[in-house]
Scaffold this motif. Structure first.
Motif, PDB file in Angstrom:
ATOM      1  N   ARG A 115     -16.124   1.956   6.108  1.00 52.25           N
ATOM      2  CA  ARG A 115     -15.854   0.783   5.295  1.00 52.25           C
ATOM      3  C   ARG A 115     -17.128   0.005   5.000  1.00 52.25           C
ATOM      4  N   VAL A 116     -17.238  -0.471   3.782  1.00 53.05           N
ATOM      5  CA  VAL A 116     -18.344  -1.323   3.355  1.00 53.05           C
ATOM      6  C   VAL A 116     -17.755  -2.600   2.785  1.00 53.05           C
ATOM      7  N   ARG A 117     -18.195  -3.733   3.298  1.00 50.73           N
ATOM      8  CA  ARG A 117     -17.795  -5.028   2.746  1.00 50.73           C
ATOM      9  C   ARG A 117     -19.046  -5.839   2.458  1.00 50.73           C
ATOM     10  N   ALA A 118     -19.038  -6.548   1.373  1.00 54.30           N
ATOM     11  CA  ALA A 118     -20.197  -7.365   1.010  1.00 54.30           C
ATOM     12  C   ALA A 118     -19.727  -8.546   0.175  1.00 54.30           C
ATOM     13  N   SER A 119     -20.430  -9.641   0.329  1.00 53.39           N
ATOM     14  CA  SER A 119     -20.107 -10.866  -0.399  1.00 53.39           C
ATOM     15  C   SER A 119     -21.361 -11.391  -1.071  1.00 53.39           C
ATOM     16  N   LEU A 120     -21.260 -11.722  -2.346  1.00 55.81           N
ATOM     17  CA  LEU A 120     -22.365 -12.316  -3.092  1.00 55.81           C
ATOM     18  C   LEU A 120     -21.927 -13.680  -3.598  1.00 55.81           C
ATOM     19  N   GLN A 166     -28.081   9.011  -8.933  1.00 59.11           N
ATOM     20  CA  GLN A 166     -27.338   7.837  -8.483  1.00 59.11           C
ATOM     21  C   GLN A 166     -26.002   7.763  -9.209  1.00 59.11           C
ATOM     22  N   ARG A 167     -24.969   7.420  -8.439  1.00 61.39           N
ATOM     23  CA  ARG A 167     -23.640   7.308  -9.027  1.00 61.39           C
ATOM     24  C   ARG A 167     -23.012   5.985  -8.606  1.00 61.39           C
ATOM     25  N   LEU A 168     -22.377   5.324  -9.527  1.00 61.49           N
ATOM     26  CA  LEU A 168     -21.675   4.074  -9.222  1.00 61.49           C
ATOM     27  C   LEU A 168     -20.386   4.384  -8.473  1.00 61.49           C
ATOM     28  N   VAL A 169     -20.198   3.731  -7.345  1.00 56.86           N
ATOM     29  CA  VAL A 169     -18.979   3.884  -6.558  1.00 56.86           C
ATOM     30  C   VAL A 169     -17.944   2.861  -6.992  1.00 56.86           C
ATOM     31  N   THR A 170     -18.340   1.597  -7.004  1.00 57.48           N
ATOM     32  CA  THR A 170     -17.446   0.531  -7.428  1.00 57.48           C
ATOM     33  C   THR A 170     -18.270  -0.710  -7.731  1.00 57.48           C
ATOM     34  N   SER A 171     -17.681  -1.644  -8.441  1.00 56.60           N
ATOM     35  CA  SER A 171     -18.354  -2.903  -8.747  1.00 56.60           C
ATOM     36  C   SER A 171     -17.314  -4.006  -8.841  1.00 56.60           C
ATOM     37  N   ALA A 185     -14.838  -1.493   0.127  1.00 56.71           N
ATOM     38  CA  ALA A 185     -14.616  -0.092  -0.186  1.00 56.71           C
ATOM     39  C   ALA A 185     -14.765   0.758   1.060  1.00 56.71           C
ATOM     40  N   THR A 186     -14.056   1.869   1.090  1.00 58.94           N
ATOM     41  CA  THR A 186     -14.203   2.862   2.149  1.00 58.94           C
ATOM     42  C   THR A 186     -14.784   4.116   1.524  1.00 58.94           C
ATOM     43  N   VAL A 187     -15.886   4.605   2.074  1.00 55.04           N
ATOM     44  CA  VAL A 187     -16.659   5.663   1.412  1.00 55.04           C
ATOM     45  C   VAL A 187     -16.843   6.873   2.314  1.00 55.04           C
ATOM     46  N   PRO A 380      -7.657  -7.100   3.457  1.00 55.27           N
ATOM     47  CA  PRO A 380      -6.858  -5.879   3.536  1.00 55.27           C
ATOM     48  C   PRO A 380      -7.655  -4.663   3.079  1.00 55.27           C
ATOM     49  N   GLU A 381      -7.389  -3.498   3.685  1.00 58.24           N
ATOM     50  CA  GLU A 381      -8.049  -2.263   3.306  1.00 58.24           C
ATOM     51  C   GLU A 381      -7.764  -1.928   1.843  1.00 58.24           C
ATOM     52  N   THR A 382      -8.749  -1.344   1.173  1.00 56.86           N
ATOM     53  CA  THR A 382      -8.565  -0.980  -0.223  1.00 56.86           C
ATOM     54  C   THR A 382      -8.476   0.514  -0.429  1.00 56.86           C
ATOM     55  N   GLY A 383      -8.614   1.298   0.640  1.00 55.78           N
ATOM     56  CA  GLY A 383      -8.562   2.736   0.509  1.00 55.78           C
ATOM     57  C   GLY A 383      -9.915   3.308   0.112  1.00 55.78           C
ATOM     58  N   THR A 384      -9.953   4.611  -0.124  1.00 57.01           N
ATOM     59  CA  THR A 384     -11.208   5.278  -0.451  1.00 57.01           C
ATOM     60  C   THR A 384     -11.625   4.978  -1.879  1.00 57.01           C
ATOM     61  N   ALA A 385     -12.854   4.543  -2.040  1.00 57.64           N
ATOM     62  CA  ALA A 385     -13.348   4.250  -3.380  1.00 57.64           C
ATOM     63  C   ALA A 385     -13.653   5.548  -4.106  1.00 57.64           C
ATOM     64  N   THR A 386     -13.321   5.619  -5.392  1.00 57.19           N
ATOM     65  CA  THR A 386     -13.547   6.823  -6.185  1.00 57.19           C
ATOM     66  C   THR A 386     -14.832   6.693  -6.973  1.00 57.19           C
ATOM     67  N   PRO A 387     -15.817   7.591  -6.724  1.00 58.96           N
ATOM     68  CA  PRO A 387     -17.074   7.514  -7.472  1.00 58.96           C
ATOM     69  C   PRO A 387     -16.848   7.780  -8.960  1.00 58.96           C
ATOM     70  N   VAL A 388     -17.535   7.044  -9.806  1.00 57.12           N
ATOM     71  CA  VAL A 388     -17.487   7.271 -11.241  1.00 57.12           C
ATOM     72  C   VAL A 388     -18.913   7.254 -11.765  1.00 57.12           C
TER      73      VAL A 388
END
Length: 399
Positions: A115-120, A166-171, A185-187, A380-388
């Motif tokens: 899991r990765v969590r970040a706040s900006l 490089q591939r974007l995972v989520t934003s 996201a969970t990666v 809450p968990e968001t599940g596995t992030a899908t790379p795009v």
């Protein structure tokens, strides 16, 4: 619970706040603890902003509770997971973490999974008249009565680096006129980094980034999270006896009008039956347990008096006087008990010295394995992030 061996005669009440730690849940928990007659409240968590938590609300609850009850909290484990800087807008989309570096590698650039969590969060830079005016701030950045609006917005992106590039995972982008975003996201196993994109930003802004993985480009100062950043609470950092210094991961100030933590304490406290291994989440309950011993000997002591005794009796372990990383110094339970005896002459403190003697041995001899538990608030968990695939220019990242 860590306070149990530290203050064996204390009655411990536990309150849950839910997976998302909403302001309403937090307020109910703290209110229940105060109504139950708690002399000391300890929150071993720390929370950075996200939409479900509303850390402004959590901050207010802790700040108000600390007025009549000693509110002890962990400083957070974010000194190596925090970055702050000022973004001066230009014609580039990506924000620099360092000159020419637009990506901030997670976990030191090493591969990981989970899991990765970040706040900006962002706000107009002090002294910027245009942005301060739009935010209702004067030249020093003091908030006035004008609406909290800002020029443009920022987006937080999570990228994966691999052999193919490089591939974007989520934003994530802010909702409405918001001034913060939260990424969760969970990666799968890989190497990842964060990047910040500026969208129609025309004035300088202060940016602050927190993450649940170590950042390659980081700012230790100012890494206190809620509620440790609030006035009135007793914020506790971690002291490493082996290194004879504050632990490198331990969050520190300054934050607002707060210089930094109030005291530091060991985190190598034995807690059988748990999977946790250390961090400020262990140091804070240790201090709370010491405070409970003082209350046992001096039941009429106020929260302000207890706080004063704990900080005044701490042993300075850095530069003379309070500092952002160690505060007043290392908690000295024996000295605190003696100081309480002197200040509140006539009270019975037998339990204080006896209980602390037992805790001292276990605490100083316990080995810290260096794997520190993250104590941040969760969503809450968001599940596995899908790379795009990203269709826009990618940020420049230093390997």
């Amino acid at each position: 619970l860590v306070p149990a061996p530290t203050a064996p005669d204390a009655d411990i009440h536990a309150a849950a706040v839910g997976a998302g730690t909403s302001t309403a849940e937090y307020r109910r928990a703290v209110t229940w603890l105060r109504d139950s007659g708690a002399d000391v409240i300890v929150d071993a968590g720390s929370y950075f902003g996200h939409g479900d938590a509303g850390t402004d609300g959590l901050a207010a609850v802790a700040r108000n509770a600390s007025g009549g009850t000693l509110f002890v909290t962990s400083a957070g484990n974010y000194a190596q997971r925090h970055w702050r800087g000022v973004h001066e807008p230009d014609d580039r989309r990506w924000v620099d973490f360092e000159p020419g570096v637009e990506g901030n590698a997670l976990a030191g650039g090493e591969a990981f999974a989970g899991r990765v969590r970040a706040s900006l969060q962002w706000s107009p830079a002090p002294g910027n008249a245009t942005a301060n005016a739009s935010e209702g701030r004067n030249a020093t950045g003091t908030t006035g009565d004008a609406p909290n609006t800002t020029t443009g917005e920022y987006e937080l992106h999570l990228f994966r680096r691999g052999a193919g590039g490089q591939r974007l995972v989520t934003s994530v982008a802010p909702a409405g006129n918001g001034s913060s975003v939260y990424l969760d996201a969970t990666v799968p196993r890989g190497r990842y980094y964060l990047a910040v994109a500026a969208d129609n930003v025309s004035t300088p802004h202060r940016l602050e980034l927190f993450a649940t993985r170590d950042l390659r480009h980081r700012t230790g100062n100012g890494s206190l999270a809620v509620p440790a950043s609030q006035p009135g609470v007793l914020a506790v950092g971690v002291y490493d006896y082996g290194a004879e210094s504050v632990a490198p991961f331990s969050s520190r100030g300054p934050a607002g009008n707060r210089t930094g933590v109030d005291v530091v304490a060991p985190d190598a406290v034995v807690a059988p039956g748990t999977g946790a291994t250390g961090g400020t989440s262990f140091a804070a309950p240790y201090v709370a347990g010491t405070a409970a011993l003082l209350v046992d000997g001096h039941p009429n002591a106020t929260a302000t008096e207890l706080r004063s005794v704990l900080t005044a009796s701490a042993r300075d372990v850095a530069a003379t006087g309070p500092d952002p990383a160690t505060g007043a110094g290392l908690l000295d339970a024996r000295a605190a008990a003696a100081a309480a005896d002197t200040r509140f002459a006539g009270a019975n403190d037998t339990a204080v010295g006896t209980a602390q003697a037992e805790v001292d041995g276990a605490t100083r001899d316990a080995a810290d394995d260096g794997n520190h538990t993250d104590a941040s608030g969760s969503a809450p968990e968001t599940g596995t992030a899908t790379p795009v695939e990203s269709t826009r220019a990618l940020p420049a990242v230093r390997r």
